[in-house]
Design a protein around this motif. Sequence first.
Motif, PDB file in Angstrom:
ATOM      1  N   THR A   1      -5.027 -33.507 -79.075  1.00  0.00           N
ATOM      2  CA  THR A   1      -4.719 -32.088 -79.149  1.00  0.00           C
ATOM      3  C   THR A   1      -5.196 -31.546 -80.468  1.00  0.00           C
ATOM      4  O   THR A   1      -4.885 -32.090 -81.524  1.00  0.00           O
ATOM      5  CB  THR A   1      -3.204 -31.850 -79.005  1.00  0.00           C
ATOM      6  OG1 THR A   1      -2.773 -32.389 -77.759  1.00  0.00           O
ATOM      7  CG2 THR A   1      -2.894 -30.369 -79.036  1.00  0.00           C
ATOM      8  N   GLY A   2      -5.989 -30.465 -80.447  1.00  0.00           N
ATOM      9  CA  GLY A   2      -6.496 -29.861 -81.668  1.00  0.00           C
ATOM     10  C   GLY A   2      -5.449 -28.988 -82.330  1.00  0.00           C
ATOM     11  O   GLY A   2      -4.328 -28.835 -81.837  1.00  0.00           O
TER      12      GLY A   2
ATOM     13  N   MET B   1      -4.697 -26.977 -78.028  1.00  0.00           N
ATOM     14  CA  MET B   1      -5.440 -27.176 -76.791  1.00  0.00           C
ATOM     15  C   MET B   1      -5.871 -28.634 -76.680  1.00  0.00           C
ATOM     16  O   MET B   1      -6.255 -29.254 -77.667  1.00  0.00           O
ATOM     17  CB  MET B   1      -6.665 -26.271 -76.768  1.00  0.00           C
ATOM     18  CG  MET B   1      -6.358 -24.796 -76.852  1.00  0.00           C
ATOM     19  SD  MET B   1      -5.438 -24.219 -75.416  1.00  0.00           S
ATOM     20  CE  MET B   1      -6.731 -24.358 -74.157  1.00  0.00           C
TER      21      MET B   1
ATOM     22  N   VAL C   1      -8.113 -31.811 -76.276  1.00  0.00           N
ATOM     23  CA  VAL C   1      -9.505 -32.072 -76.646  1.00  0.00           C
ATOM     24  C   VAL C   1      -9.864 -33.453 -76.122  1.00  0.00           C
ATOM     25  O   VAL C   1      -9.116 -34.402 -76.300  1.00  0.00           O
ATOM     26  CB  VAL C   1      -9.697 -32.025 -78.177  1.00  0.00           C
ATOM     27  CG1 VAL C   1     -11.130 -32.352 -78.532  1.00  0.00           C
ATOM     28  CG2 VAL C   1      -9.287 -30.667 -78.725  1.00  0.00           C
TER      29      VAL C   1
ATOM     30  N   ARG D   1     -17.349 -27.093 -81.538  1.00  0.00           N
ATOM     31  CA  ARG D   1     -16.125 -27.418 -80.808  1.00  0.00           C
ATOM     32  C   ARG D   1     -15.220 -28.325 -81.631  1.00  0.00           C
ATOM     33  O   ARG D   1     -14.008 -28.094 -81.727  1.00  0.00           O
ATOM     34  CB  ARG D   1     -16.489 -28.092 -79.481  1.00  0.00           C
ATOM     35  CG  ARG D   1     -15.304 -28.601 -78.655  1.00  0.00           C
ATOM     36  CD  ARG D   1     -15.824 -29.091 -77.311  1.00  0.00           C
ATOM     37  NE  ARG D   1     -14.815 -29.773 -76.531  1.00  0.00           N
ATOM     38  CZ  ARG D   1     -14.651 -31.099 -76.512  1.00  0.00           C
ATOM     39  NH1 ARG D   1     -15.439 -31.879 -77.254  1.00  0.00           N
ATOM     40  NH2 ARG D   1     -13.716 -31.651 -75.765  1.00  0.00           N
TER      41      ARG D   1
ATOM     42  N   THR E   1     -11.609 -26.755 -83.061  1.00  0.00           N
ATOM     43  CA  THR E   1     -10.337 -27.298 -82.598  1.00  0.00           C
ATOM     44  C   THR E   1      -9.609 -28.094 -83.681  1.00  0.00           C
ATOM     45  O   THR E   1      -8.509 -28.594 -83.446  1.00  0.00           O
ATOM     46  CB  THR E   1     -10.556 -28.211 -81.380  1.00  0.00           C
ATOM     47  OG1 THR E   1     -11.521 -29.221 -81.705  1.00  0.00           O
ATOM     48  CG2 THR E   1     -11.032 -27.418 -80.182  1.00  0.00           C
TER      49      THR E   1
END
Length: 353
Positions: free
Chosen positions: A13-14, A18, A20, A61, A65
């Motif tokens: 989780t970033g 969210m 990842v 990305r 994140t």
Amino acid sequence: MESSTPRTTVGTTGTAGMPVTLDAIDRALIHALEIDGRAPFARIAGVIGVSEQTVARRYRRLRGTGVARVVGLANPQRLGLTTWVVRIRSTPDAAFAIAEALARRRDTSWVELTSGGTEISCVARLGSNADADNLLRHTLPRTPKVVDITAQCVLHIAHGGPMSWREKSAWLTPDQVAELDPGHGPLNHDLDTGPSGVTPTEADTRLFEQLARDGRSGYAELASAAGQSESWVRRRMDELRRERLLFFELDADPAALGHRTTAALRMSVPPSHLADVLAKLSLHPEVVFAAATTGATNVIAVACFRDETELYGYLTTRIAALTRVTSVETTTVFRLLKREGAILTTPRPTGAR
């Protein structure tokens, strides 16, 4: 192009909360950026066999994140800075606010909540006795709800810094690594110490500050931050890297690489066996940092594991085999607020106000 690469995924989780998922391309990119954080995306793409657009998109990305980003760091030993490992105990209701304040300081890194969130740990790199006196004897003791402070001076780093995670170094072949090697050589904690022949200027300080925010800043952006020309920035960065005053590191979230449990081990070792124990710790694949310190315990190691069960196995095998270690105190990271580089955001825990 991307679909031709086998997918070996790790979910995490970033910072935005969210999920990842990292696949083989992400892992290869992470390894490539560890070798040279400033390598052009086109070169990395050619080495790992994808398009330049794919590499650029994957890095955006990872950075967006909070999973990984490149940061440019000043070598504290070359700049005459003293590194301290600081532990602060506070009342539980104040721990996060104190950790947040420490994370916002330019001279701190690895700001963490440990011991279930009741203790704060951080690394402070301080430029003089006056700086240490100000933080350790005035600022922190006068902070409301601080119960206890312990500061250990780092005397010798045996392992740590760029490329210190051996698990992350298996995604590229030796030939691919050689193609990406910038030619500056690895940071050597035994040799790259003491004052440099290059004296940092105010423009260098501004350059360091921008690189701490974004190690892949373009030359135009760096020139604007430093107040110099782009040609000056290019020459100066090459010089700073040759002199070991500047190095680039991939500031990666351990959980993103499958290491959801990070532990600090503080050990007591007789001085006559200190060098031997540090050398052995440095060879452990789990260990990402090992150093000799002052204080009641004189060795600190940071190690990463998939979970607490793996940590237990490590303590009862590898650490147990170090017979010259007379005591071990283990703490695990409850929440990480700041890694290396400048802090960009500080996510508050759920329910915090």
